[in-house]
Design a protein around this motif. Sequence first.
Motif, PDB file in Angstrom:
ATOM      1  N   LYS A 180     -11.161   5.801  -5.968  1.00 13.76           N
ATOM      2  CA  LYS A 180      -9.415   6.500  -5.680  1.00 13.76           C
ATOM      3  C   LYS A 180      -8.318   5.800  -6.616  1.00 13.76           C
ATOM      4  N   ARG A 181      -7.994   6.645  -6.356  1.00 14.32           N
ATOM      5  CA  ARG A 181      -6.438   6.888  -7.733  1.00 14.32           C
ATOM      6  C   ARG A 181      -5.678   5.431  -6.457  1.00 14.32           C
ATOM      7  N   PHE A 182      -5.519   4.574  -7.701  1.00 14.68           N
ATOM      8  CA  PHE A 182      -4.046   3.497  -7.462  1.00 14.68           C
ATOM      9  C   PHE A 182      -3.040   3.729  -7.975  1.00 14.68           C
ATOM     10  N   HIS A 210       0.537  -1.414   0.373  1.00 13.84           N
ATOM     11  CA  HIS A 210      -0.261   0.087  -0.045  1.00 13.84           C
ATOM     12  C   HIS A 210       0.523   1.375   0.225  1.00 13.84           C
ATOM     13  N   ARG A 213      -4.035  -3.779   2.111  1.00 13.13           N
ATOM     14  CA  ARG A 213      -3.004  -2.771   3.005  1.00 13.13           C
ATOM     15  C   ARG A 213      -2.847  -4.041   4.045  1.00 13.13           C
ATOM     16  N   GLN A 256      -0.851   4.229 -13.064  1.00 13.03           N
ATOM     17  CA  GLN A 256      -1.881   4.280 -12.265  1.00 13.03           C
ATOM     18  C   GLN A 256      -3.505   4.762 -12.924  1.00 13.03           C
ATOM     19  N   GLN A 275       1.185   1.713  -3.809  1.00 15.77           N
ATOM     20  CA  GLN A 275       0.029   1.876  -4.693  1.00 15.77           C
ATOM     21  C   GLN A 275      -0.860   2.970  -3.838  1.00 15.77           C
ATOM     22  N   GLN A 276      -0.373   3.612  -2.835  1.00 16.63           N
ATOM     23  CA  GLN A 276      -1.660   4.387  -2.814  1.00 16.63           C
ATOM     24  C   GLN A 276      -0.942   5.818  -1.645  1.00 16.63           C
ATOM     25  N   LYS A 314      -3.731  -6.064  -7.605  1.00 19.76           N
ATOM     26  CA  LYS A 314      -4.428  -4.924  -6.694  1.00 19.76           C
ATOM     27  C   LYS A 314      -3.803  -5.035  -5.323  1.00 19.76           C
TER      28      LYS A 314
END
Length: 259
Positions: A125-127, A58, A145, A108, A61-62, A142
Amino acid sequence: MTSKSFTLILLLFVGLSANANPFEDAPATCSDYHKGTITLKNGKTKEAYIFIDNCNPHNFQQGNIITIGEKAFKKYKKGKRIKKKVMEKYKVKQIRGFVLDNGREFRQVKYVNLSATTKVGMLPKRFMLEVVADGDITVFRKFYRTQNGFIHKPVMDSKLEGGNEHLEFITNNFELLVQKDKDKNPRNIRNVNLKNYIGDKPGIDDKYLNGDYEFRVQFQRPSTFASNCDTPFMEALLELVNEYNEQPKGGYANTVFEN
């Protein structure tokens, strides 16, 4: 205080300090800097060494994508401490994606979790997600978290166990998103009508219905938790998608993790 409580508190402390210096705080068997090319929001590219923490994905990723230059990387390889001032951080929204020299590609994307139980959870949400197949159908991986937010119980259990067992779990359990219409956000493979993705190619659709693809078995196999997928599921999906995309066998992004 029980040993389990002490371990949890220690992990939370490590999580809070992880952004300070990833070289010092991230598990050595999980993380490293990898040479790659970043594509910025304006389309310009930049070569850098990008920090990838496979045990806490994560973070890139975020969170922040952390990079260093050639000079700092040589110091890092010698075991020397890297100063914060030589690190460059990018938020997910600042870059289009990056490609590592080992073949892994990250892009993205905006994703809406349709399985969320709250309105906030269903906001897009942006990842920064890994691309494991690309073409008419794109497949993104994906990862889960592991800190600071909602964490699935099996993921937390793995985190508390730590070590190579955690690395193996977190790299072999994930969600898979598929995207066909590039103007729309990708969707979780567990929540799609597969015919909408492969039905326009009768040869592929017929082979799926006839059971010629292992993915038919995998797609019908219940997930172990939430919308979880695993490596056998992904490999079966990629066999189908690559044929749909008319890619040569094995013609998808590198999915091998380097410790």
